[in-house]
Design an enzyme around this catalytic site. Structure first.
Site, PDB file in Angstrom:
ATOM      1  N   TYR A 109      77.599   7.276  10.632  1.00  0.00           N
ATOM      2  CA  TYR A 109      76.383   8.056  10.856  1.00  0.00           C
ATOM      3  C   TYR A 109      76.615   9.542  10.606  1.00  0.00           C
ATOM      4  CZ  TYR A 109      74.277   3.893  12.884  1.00  0.00           C
ATOM      5  OH  TYR A 109      73.761   2.632  13.044  1.00  0.00           O
ATOM      6  N   ASP A 131      71.889  -2.810   6.293  1.00  0.00           N
ATOM      7  CA  ASP A 131      72.088  -1.658   7.172  1.00  0.00           C
ATOM      8  C   ASP A 131      73.100  -0.697   6.527  1.00  0.00           C
ATOM      9  OD1 ASP A 131      71.566  -0.628  10.065  1.00  0.00           O
ATOM     10  OD2 ASP A 131      73.754  -0.741   9.989  1.00  0.00           O
ATOM     11  N   HIS A 168      65.598  -6.554  12.682  1.00  0.00           N
ATOM     12  CA  HIS A 168      66.564  -5.850  11.845  1.00  0.00           C
ATOM     13  C   HIS A 168      67.681  -6.744  11.313  1.00  0.00           C
ATOM     14  CE1 HIS A 168      69.164  -2.694  10.405  1.00  0.00           C
ATOM     15  NE2 HIS A 168      70.084  -2.932  11.313  1.00  0.00           N
TER      16      HIS A 168
END
Length: 288
Positions: A210, A104, A266
């Site tokens: 992000y 990730d 995930h």
């Protein structure tokens, strides 16, 4: 493996790198391997694979800046700065070459690390992510079926204001919806992550990962000009990114293998730890 885990001692350390205090777990002996976690996780996501890897490797598992017990400064969440943090830690520990595993957000950091310090990376493993500038923008495009949280996390201040006090509700949503089998991440695991992301500054720091993604994507264009030459292993969960990660790396890396992990979402290290240990052991021990 459970018996190994139950009797295993995790050694916790801290180091100051880039004027930032990083917490990390270190275990075992032998060739070094560094494991980088994703969001909304900490070093703890690797707990099921550390004991086995530590039988043959020195395993170094940091909390990225902003996560877990590491410092949470106002700036430095672009993947280049995060990679510089980890490189400084590796250098401080005295290792000239490592194998590097990232999941990730940690995978984005690992990719940048390998591009910036190719001579320092013996082998690279990337797990269930999209690389900024190499396909991530597609999954960020909500209007065309992309994932909503990328845009939400990029908004300044509002996500923190809405989620503070509701951290369990918010984080648990991702663990429940992005897993193939939600029971694979236990309630005590969720509680561990919630505890850390409820700490002062932790939500903001997590969203800063992000908020730098578009900048990261522009920076990563440089890596198309000089392909990665170390062996790369890239896996996605069948019910997440699947084989897309491996395919997306073909234009920027010369030696890529991997694919899709069956019955997995995930969170690979927690959903399919036995599979991950098997492929990591084979990949790290192969003479290529």
């Amino acid at each position: 493996m459970n018996t190994i885990q139950e009797n295993f001692h995790y050694e916790h350390q801290t180091s100051i790198v880039n004027n930032t205090r990083l917490h990390y777990v270190i275990a075992g002996s032998g060739d070094p391997i560094v494991l980088l976690h994703g969001w909304p996780q900490t070093w703890y996501e690797w707990k099921s694979i550390i004991p086995t890897l530590a039988q043959s490797h020195t395993v170094i598992v940091p909390d990225l800046r902003g996560a877990g017990l590491s410092d949470k400064p106002k700036t430095g969440y672009d993947k280049l700065t995060l990679a510089q943090d980890i490189y400084a830690l590796v250098d401080q520990l005295g290792f000239e070459q490592i194998s590097l595993v990232g999941h990730d957000i940690g995978g984005m950091v690992a990719f940048t690390y390998a591009g910036e310090y190719p001579e320092n990376v013996k082998k690279l493993v990337l797990l269930d992510l999209m690389i900024p500038g190499l396909g991530l923008e597609n999954i960020m495009d909500v209007a065309n079926g992309g994932m909503w949280h990328f845009g939400f996390h990029m908004v300044h201040d509002l996500p923190e204001a809405l989620i503070t006090g509701r951290e369990h509700l918010y984080l648990d949503h991702f663990f429940k919806t992005l897993t193939y089998n939600p029971a694979s991440i236990k309630e005590e695991d969720v509680a561990e992550y919630v505890r850390h992301y409820s700490a002062p500054g932790a939500l903001r720091a997590g969203f800063e990962y992000y908020r730098s993604l578009l900048e990261d994507g522009k920076y990563n264009q440089k890596y198309k000009e000089q392909k990665l030459n170390m062996p790369v292993l890239a896996y996605g969960g069948e019910f997440s990114t699947g084989d897309y990660l491996r395919q997306s790396l073909l234009p920027v890396a010369n030696h890529v293998e991997g694919g899709s992990i069956p019955e997995c979402g995930h969170y690979i290290a927690e959903e399919q730890p036995e599979f991950l240990i098997k492929v990591l052991t084979e990949f790290l021990s192969a003479s290529r």
